[in-house]
Design an enzyme around this catalytic site. Structure first.
Site, PDB file in Angstrom:
ATOM      1  N   THR A   1     -16.938   6.998  30.428  1.00 27.60           N
ATOM      2  CA  THR A   1     -15.827   6.052  30.294  1.00 27.60           C
ATOM      3  C   THR A   1     -15.091   5.940  31.623  1.00 27.60           C
ATOM      4  OG1 THR A   1     -15.581   6.676  27.987  1.00 27.60           O
ATOM      5  CG2 THR A   1     -13.715   5.538  28.995  1.00 27.60           C
ATOM      6  N   LEU A   2     -14.803   7.090  32.201  1.00 27.07           N
ATOM      7  CA  LEU A   2     -14.053   7.118  33.446  1.00 27.07           C
ATOM      8  C   LEU A   2     -14.818   6.438  34.578  1.00 27.07           C
ATOM      9  CD1 LEU A   2     -11.314   8.273  33.704  1.00 27.07           C
ATOM     10  CD2 LEU A   2     -12.293  10.373  34.613  1.00 27.07           C
TER      11      LEU A   2
ATOM     12  N   GLY B   1      -6.965   6.558  22.156  1.00 28.64           N
ATOM     13  CA  GLY B   1      -6.767   8.008  22.128  1.00 28.64           C
ATOM     14  C   GLY B   1      -5.589   8.542  22.920  1.00 28.64           C
TER      15      GLY B   1
ATOM     16  N   LYS C   1     -13.777  18.486  29.031  1.00 29.76           N
ATOM     17  CA  LYS C   1     -14.890  19.331  28.587  1.00 29.76           C
ATOM     18  C   LYS C   1     -15.926  19.355  29.702  1.00 29.76           C
ATOM     19  CE  LYS C   1     -15.099  17.235  24.175  1.00 29.76           C
ATOM     20  NZ  LYS C   1     -15.781  16.923  22.905  1.00 29.76           N
TER      21      LYS C   1
ATOM     22  N   PHE D   1     -15.676  19.416  19.292  1.00 33.05           N
ATOM     23  CA  PHE D   1     -15.107  18.108  18.970  1.00 33.05           C
ATOM     24  C   PHE D   1     -13.709  18.314  18.401  1.00 33.05           C
ATOM     25  CE2 PHE D   1     -14.183  14.234  16.765  1.00 33.05           C
ATOM     26  CZ  PHE D   1     -14.587  13.289  17.693  1.00 33.05           C
TER      27      PHE D   1
ATOM     28  N   ASP E   1     -15.079  13.655  28.558  1.00 30.92           N
ATOM     29  CA  ASP E   1     -16.213  14.346  27.943  1.00 30.92           C
ATOM     30  C   ASP E   1     -17.431  14.179  28.855  1.00 30.92           C
ATOM     31  OD1 ASP E   1     -17.586  15.609  25.767  1.00 30.92           O
ATOM     32  OD2 ASP E   1     -18.158  13.672  24.962  1.00 30.92           O
ATOM     33  N   THR E   2     -18.259  13.158  28.617  1.00 30.47           N
ATOM     34  CA  THR E   2     -19.428  12.955  29.483  1.00 30.47           C
ATOM     35  C   THR E   2     -19.019  12.416  30.857  1.00 30.47           C
ATOM     36  OG1 THR E   2     -19.754  10.666  28.741  1.00 30.47           O
ATOM     37  CG2 THR E   2     -20.902  12.395  27.511  1.00 30.47           C
TER      38      THR E   2
ATOM     39  N   GLU F   1      -5.899   9.616  30.303  1.00 27.64           N
ATOM     40  CA  GLU F   1      -6.919   9.791  29.263  1.00 27.64           C
ATOM     41  C   GLU F   1      -6.539  10.932  28.337  1.00 27.64           C
ATOM     42  OE1 GLU F   1      -9.266   8.664  27.739  1.00 27.64           O
ATOM     43  OE2 GLU F   1     -10.842   7.731  28.922  1.00 27.64           O
ATOM     44  N   ASP F   2      -6.983  10.849  27.088  1.00 31.53           N
ATOM     45  CA  ASP F   2      -6.804  11.968  26.170  1.00 31.53           C
ATOM     46  C   ASP F   2      -7.775  13.098  26.517  1.00 31.53           C
ATOM     47  OD1 ASP F   2      -8.991  10.388  25.504  1.00 31.53           O
ATOM     48  OD2 ASP F   2      -8.534  10.238  23.373  1.00 31.53           O
TER      49      ASP F   2
ATOM     50  N   ARG G   1      -5.413  10.905  14.121  1.00 28.55           N
ATOM     51  CA  ARG G   1      -4.696  10.681  15.388  1.00 28.55           C
ATOM     52  C   ARG G   1      -3.254  11.167  15.311  1.00 28.55           C
ATOM     53  NH1 ARG G   1      -7.861   7.419  18.709  1.00 28.55           N
ATOM     54  NH2 ARG G   1      -9.124   5.832  17.700  1.00 28.55           N
TER      55      ARG G   1
HETATM   56  P1  IMP Z   1     -16.680  10.143  27.769  1.00 30.56           P
HETATM   57  O1  IMP Z   1     -16.965   8.738  28.190  1.00 30.56           O
HETATM   58  O2  IMP Z   1     -17.902  10.813  27.188  1.00 30.56           O
HETATM   59  O3  IMP Z   1     -16.053  10.985  28.864  1.00 30.56           O
HETATM   60  O4  IMP Z   1     -15.695  10.076  26.543  1.00 30.56           O
HETATM   61  C1  IMP Z   1     -14.395   9.781  26.687  1.00 30.56           C
HETATM   62  C2  IMP Z   1     -13.763   9.323  25.386  1.00 30.56           C
HETATM   63  O5  IMP Z   1     -14.447   9.767  24.206  1.00 30.56           O
HETATM   64  C3  IMP Z   1     -12.396   9.959  25.302  1.00 30.56           C
HETATM   65  O6  IMP Z   1     -11.434   9.170  25.942  1.00 30.56           O
HETATM   66  C4  IMP Z   1     -12.172  10.064  23.805  1.00 30.56           C
HETATM   67  O7  IMP Z   1     -11.596   8.874  23.327  1.00 30.56           O
HETATM   68  C5  IMP Z   1     -13.550  10.250  23.234  1.00 30.56           C
HETATM   69  N1  IMP Z   1     -13.815  11.690  22.980  1.00 30.56           N
HETATM   70  C6  IMP Z   1     -14.533  12.543  23.730  1.00 30.56           C
HETATM   71  N2  IMP Z   1     -14.544  13.780  23.213  1.00 30.56           N
HETATM   72  C7  IMP Z   1     -13.784  13.721  22.090  1.00 30.56           C
HETATM   73  C8  IMP Z   1     -13.374  14.703  21.114  1.00 30.56           C
HETATM   74  O8  IMP Z   1     -13.693  15.904  21.154  1.00 30.56           O
HETATM   75  N3  IMP Z   1     -12.571  14.228  20.116  1.00 30.56           N
HETATM   76  C9  IMP Z   1     -12.171  12.933  20.015  1.00 30.56           C
HETATM   77  N4  IMP Z   1     -12.518  11.992  20.914  1.00 30.56           N
HETATM   78  C10 IMP Z   1     -13.317  12.381  21.935  1.00 30.56           C
HETATM   79 MG    MG Z   2     -10.066   7.920  25.179  1.00 30.14          MG
END
Ligand code: IMP
Ligand code: MG
Length: 169
Positions: free
Chosen positions: A101-102, A39, A125, A146, A97-98, A93-94, A159
């Site tokens: 990942t980080l 991403g 977010k 999203f 969200d939750t 990071e792009d 993308r």
């Molecule tokens: P997290 O682990 O929930 O913070 O998600 C992180 C990863 O999920 C990001 O690096 C994105 O690759 C993907 N992601 C989260 N939200 C979106 C979205 O709205 N659109 C597309 N990819 C997303």
């Molecule tokens: Mg990502």
């Protein structure tokens, strides 16, 4: 139908400001930039060209999403090829969200004893956060939507959009 959510011009302006801040903060230190594939590849390529201080680059790939929902399990797909001990790490990071990942990335990379660990995310977010995320550089905070484009996908598509959009139901 795709609605434009963040325009190319807003993206350019945001990236420029992030690059300026990062260049100021790392004026005395060499940055080691780690974009999180796939991403953040597009954002990272713009960001590094707006950074004016010396930097090194390596990529890591993790995945946690299928469709528009994170399955909560973060899998490492590709590791960096560099020993990062003593280096000033900046994760790119792009979108955060939750925060899962980080959290997994940080836990993994901190074991390798970097000199410092910071994060730059184009989007965040905050209302979706499940695990607290410490993000030093945030481009734009958005509501719970999203988004696609500028590197971000829906099932590997979109993308290549030069703007950030939302798919209309
Ligand atoms: P997290 O682990 O929930 O913070 O998600 C992180 C990863 O999920 C990001 O690096 C994105 O690759 C993907 N992601 C989260 N939200 C979106 C979205 O709205 N659109 C597309 N990819 C997303
Ligand atoms: Mg990502």
């Amino acid at each position: 139908m795709i609605d434009v959510f963040i325009t190319e011009e807003e993206i350019r302006e945001t990236v420029k400001n992030l690059g300026r801040k990062i260049s100021e903060d790392y004026a005395e230190k060499e940055i080691f930039i780690i974009p999180v594939l796939k991403g953040s590849a597009i954002f990272a390529s713009d960001l590094i060209r707006s950074i004016t201080v010396p930097l090194a680059l390596d990529f890591i790939e993790v995945s946690s999403y299928s469709g528009t929902e994170s399955n909560g399990i973060v899998t490492f797909k590709k590791d960096i090829n560099t020993n990062i001990a003593g280096k000033h790490i900046l994760i790119v990071e792009d979108i955060v969200d939750t925060g899962r990942t980080l959290a997994v990335l940080k836990q993994n990379l901190m074991k390798r004893n970097p000199a410092s660990f910071k994060v730059c995310s184009f989007l965040s977010k905050p209302s979706r956060r499940e695990i607290e995320a410490d993000i030093e550089y945030i481009g734009i905070e958005i509501e719970d939507k999203f988004v696609i484009g500028y590197g971000m996908d829906f099932d590997e598509k979109y993308r290549n959009l030069p703007y950030i959009g939302v798919i209309r139901e």
